[in-house]
Write a protein that holds these residues in place. Structure first.
Motif, mmCIF file in Angstrom:
data_model
loop_
_atom_site.group_PDB
_atom_site.id
_atom_site.type_symbol
_atom_site.label_atom_id
_atom_site.label_comp_id
_atom_site.label_asym_id
_atom_site.label_seq_id
_atom_site.Cartn_x
_atom_site.Cartn_y
_atom_site.Cartn_z
ATOM 1 N N GLU A 68 -12.061 8.938 12.826
ATOM 2 C CA GLU A 68 -12.695 9.318 11.563
ATOM 3 C C GLU A 68 -11.834 8.942 10.355
ATOM 4 O O GLU A 68 -12.285 9.066 9.219
ATOM 5 C CB GLU A 68 -12.965 10.831 11.546
ATOM 6 C CG GLU A 68 -14.023 11.273 12.537
ATOM 7 C CD GLU A 68 -14.288 12.773 12.469
ATOM 8 O OE1 GLU A 68 -15.453 13.167 12.326
ATOM 9 O OE2 GLU A 68 -13.308 13.544 12.569
ATOM 10 N N VAL A 69 -10.601 8.523 10.609
ATOM 11 C CA VAL A 69 -9.709 8.135 9.526
ATOM 12 C C VAL A 69 -9.755 6.617 9.372
ATOM 13 O O VAL A 69 -9.463 5.884 10.321
ATOM 14 C CB VAL A 69 -8.259 8.581 9.805
ATOM 15 C CG1 VAL A 69 -7.338 8.150 8.673
ATOM 16 C CG2 VAL A 69 -8.210 10.095 9.974
ATOM 17 N N ARG A 70 -10.128 6.157 8.199
ATOM 18 C CA ARG A 70 -10.247 4.727 7.954
ATOM 19 C C ARG A 70 -8.886 4.068 7.783
ATOM 20 O O ARG A 70 -7.939 4.677 7.305
ATOM 21 C CB ARG A 70 -11.069 4.470 6.684
ATOM 22 C CG ARG A 70 -12.528 4.874 6.790
ATOM 23 C CD ARG A 70 -13.216 4.646 5.462
ATOM 24 N NE ARG A 70 -14.649 4.870 5.536
ATOM 25 C CZ ARG A 70 -15.464 4.789 4.483
ATOM 26 N NH1 ARG A 70 -14.962 4.512 3.287
ATOM 27 N NH2 ARG A 70 -16.763 4.988 4.628
ATOM 28 N N GLU A 71 -8.822 2.809 8.172
ATOM 29 C CA GLU A 71 -7.614 2.022 7.939
ATOM 30 C C GLU A 71 -7.601 1.562 6.487
ATOM 31 O O GLU A 71 -8.642 1.172 5.939
ATOM 32 C CB GLU A 71 -7.598 0.798 8.859
ATOM 33 C CG GLU A 71 -7.232 1.116 10.304
ATOM 34 C CD GLU A 71 -5.785 1.582 10.448
ATOM 35 O OE1 GLU A 71 -4.938 1.130 9.652
ATOM 36 O OE2 GLU A 71 -5.526 2.404 11.338
ATOM 37 N N ALA A 72 -6.439 1.600 5.863
ATOM 38 C CA ALA A 72 -6.312 1.130 4.483
ATOM 39 C C ALA A 72 -5.922 -0.343 4.514
ATOM 40 O O ALA A 72 -4.741 -0.688 4.605
ATOM 41 C CB ALA A 72 -5.270 1.954 3.738
ATOM 42 N N ALA A 73 -6.927 -1.210 4.477
ATOM 43 C CA ALA A 73 -6.687 -2.656 4.523
ATOM 44 C C ALA A 73 -7.034 -3.263 3.169
ATOM 45 O O ALA A 73 -8.191 -3.598 2.905
ATOM 46 C CB ALA A 73 -7.525 -3.287 5.632
ATOM 47 N N PHE A 74 -6.035 -3.386 2.295
ATOM 48 C CA PHE A 74 -6.243 -3.930 0.953
ATOM 49 C C PHE A 74 -5.412 -5.202 0.797
ATOM 50 O O PHE A 74 -4.175 -5.150 0.839
ATOM 51 C CB PHE A 74 -5.834 -2.900 -0.104
ATOM 52 C CG PHE A 74 -6.556 -1.584 0.038
ATOM 53 C CD1 PHE A 74 -7.933 -1.520 0.008
ATOM 54 C CD2 PHE A 74 -5.841 -0.403 0.210
ATOM 55 C CE1 PHE A 74 -8.598 -0.314 0.142
ATOM 56 C CE2 PHE A 74 -6.498 0.817 0.341
ATOM 57 C CZ PHE A 74 -7.883 0.860 0.309
ATOM 58 N N PRO A 75 -6.053 -6.347 0.618
ATOM 59 C CA PRO A 75 -5.342 -7.626 0.497
ATOM 60 C C PRO A 75 -4.265 -7.619 -0.584
ATOM 61 O O PRO A 75 -3.219 -8.270 -0.425
ATOM 62 C CB PRO A 75 -6.463 -8.614 0.151
ATOM 63 C CG PRO A 75 -7.693 -7.999 0.750
ATOM 64 C CD PRO A 75 -7.518 -6.530 0.565
ATOM 65 N N ALA A 76 -4.510 -6.885 -1.672
ATOM 66 C CA ALA A 76 -3.540 -6.871 -2.769
ATOM 67 C C ALA A 76 -2.184 -6.330 -2.327
ATOM 68 O O ALA A 76 -1.139 -6.704 -2.883
ATOM 69 C CB ALA A 76 -4.084 -6.045 -3.934
ATOM 70 N N LEU A 77 -2.182 -5.449 -1.312
ATOM 71 C CA LEU A 77 -0.926 -4.870 -0.841
ATOM 72 C C LEU A 77 -0.104 -5.840 -0.011
ATOM 73 O O LEU A 77 1.061 -5.579 0.294
ATOM 74 C CB LEU A 77 -1.208 -3.600 -0.036
ATOM 75 C CG LEU A 77 -1.867 -2.451 -0.808
ATOM 76 C CD1 LEU A 77 -2.110 -1.262 0.110
ATOM 77 C CD2 LEU A 77 -0.996 -2.042 -1.990
ATOM 78 N N ASP A 78 -0.725 -6.953 0.380
ATOM 79 C CA ASP A 78 0.002 -7.950 1.158
ATOM 80 C C ASP A 78 0.775 -8.929 0.269
ATOM 81 O O ASP A 78 1.563 -9.730 0.767
ATOM 82 C CB ASP A 78 -0.980 -8.740 2.036
ATOM 83 C CG ASP A 78 -1.635 -7.850 3.079
ATOM 84 O OD1 ASP A 78 -0.998 -6.863 3.491
ATOM 85 O OD2 ASP A 78 -2.784 -8.144 3.474
ATOM 86 N N GLU A 79 0.531 -8.876 -1.015
ATOM 87 C CA GLU A 79 1.212 -9.783 -1.933
ATOM 88 C C GLU A 79 2.681 -9.384 -2.096
ATOM 89 O O GLU A 79 3.036 -8.214 -2.021
ATOM 90 C CB GLU A 79 0.523 -9.777 -3.303
ATOM 91 C CG GLU A 79 -0.919 -10.272 -3.268
ATOM 92 C CD GLU A 79 -1.553 -10.246 -4.648
ATOM 93 O OE1 GLU A 79 -0.823 -9.989 -5.634
ATOM 94 O OE2 GLU A 79 -2.775 -10.462 -4.740
#
Length: 297
Positions: free
Chosen positions: A167-178
């Protein structure tokens, strides 16, 4: 407060009868919809899309849609599920408190001892405090199996339901990979800003301004004579069942510890169905052990 559920905390052969209370309440001013022309109450009806009839709640079943197929689950189907019949809060394991992810914490409940003597309740509370552990438990509430964290708040045991891992979503944000560079000076200035706002948290200092102003607006309209009488009815929650008593606490604790040690030496886990001697059988209530299934990976 009114208890919403009664049962028993169980770990090993120890049984701690408890009453469960909701630990929080909504402070929002209750509002309902009305017709803007005459103030008439707007109510919703449950209408069947096939026959067009208004359906009573007692005649409504549940359904699940899967790949274009509707599977109907009747009340008897749902009542047959074993989870609905359990009245135990079963301790699965004791874990370091810091391992409980705050993101998974959901609804909190207070537990009150429900026996002539609160000794077992107090013993469990002091044990959790001394070991700095949180008990992970499973129980059933309102027809659903719940996972929860059992912890201490002051003198009270608090049961806080946990979200299941899926029920807990993964936080996958491309901006954080920069690759972002932060200079030492920027970090120091940011830390100085944080320090200027530093304080000890006191929740009573914070007020819901919107609800406060909404209440002021309603009172002003009542004083201006803009209110009128409306008949409203509210339902009561059903009463829960009563829990059992603790039998020979020290003997139950001793038997549980010995059983666990024996199981570890033998390379297996302790089973609640293992044969005991006569005294241990007399001192511990018979019950089925709930097996905790952990998600692999």
């Amino acid at each position: 407060m009114r208890s919403i559920w009664k049962g028993a905390l169980t770990f090993g052969l120890v049984n701690v009868p408890v009453k469960v209370y909701s630990a929080v309440e909504d402070h929002d001013v209750p509002l309902h919809q009305v017709h803007d022309e005459d103030g008439g109450r707007i109510r919703y009806q449950r209408t069947c899309e096939v026959c067009g009839k208004v359906i009573a709640y007692s005649d409504i079943d549940r359904a699940y849609v899967d790949d274009g197929q509707t599977v109907v689950l009747t009340k008897d189907d749902l009542a047959s599920l074993p989870a609905e019949k359990s009245r135990e809060i079963d301790v699965v394991e004791f874990v370091p408190t810091e391992q409980i992810d705050l993101l998974t914490l959901d609804k909190p409940y207070y537990l009150e001892p429900d026996s002539k003597s609160p000794k077992a309740y107090v013993l469990l509370r002091k044990t959790l405090e001394q070991t700095d552990r949180t008990a992970v438990v499973r129980f059933t509430l309102r027809q659903k199996t719940r996972l929860a964290a059992l912890r201490v708040r002051g003198d009270v045991l608090v049961l806080q339901t946990l979200l299941w891992s899926d029920e807990v979503r993964e936080a996958a944000f491309p901006a954080l990979d920069e690759d972002v560079r932060i200079s030492k000076k920027e970090l120091e200035m940011s830390a100085a800003l944080v320090e200027s706002y530093s304080s000890d948290f006191d929740p009573e200092e914070f007020v819901d301004e919107y609800q406060k102003e909404l209440r002021t607006l309603i009172d002003a309209k009542i004083e201006a004579g803009e209110g009128f009488d409306v008949a409203e009815t509210f339902g009561d929650e059903g009463k829960a069942e009563k829990g059992g008593e603790v039998i020979d606490l020290m003997e139950a604790l001793r038997a549980s510890v010995e059983r666990t040690k024996a199981a570890r030496k033998g390379g297996g886990k302790a089973s609640e169905t293992d044969a005991d001697d006569g005294d241990e059988k007399d001192s511990a209530p018979k019950r089925k052990k709930t097996t905790a299934k952990k998600k692999a990976g």
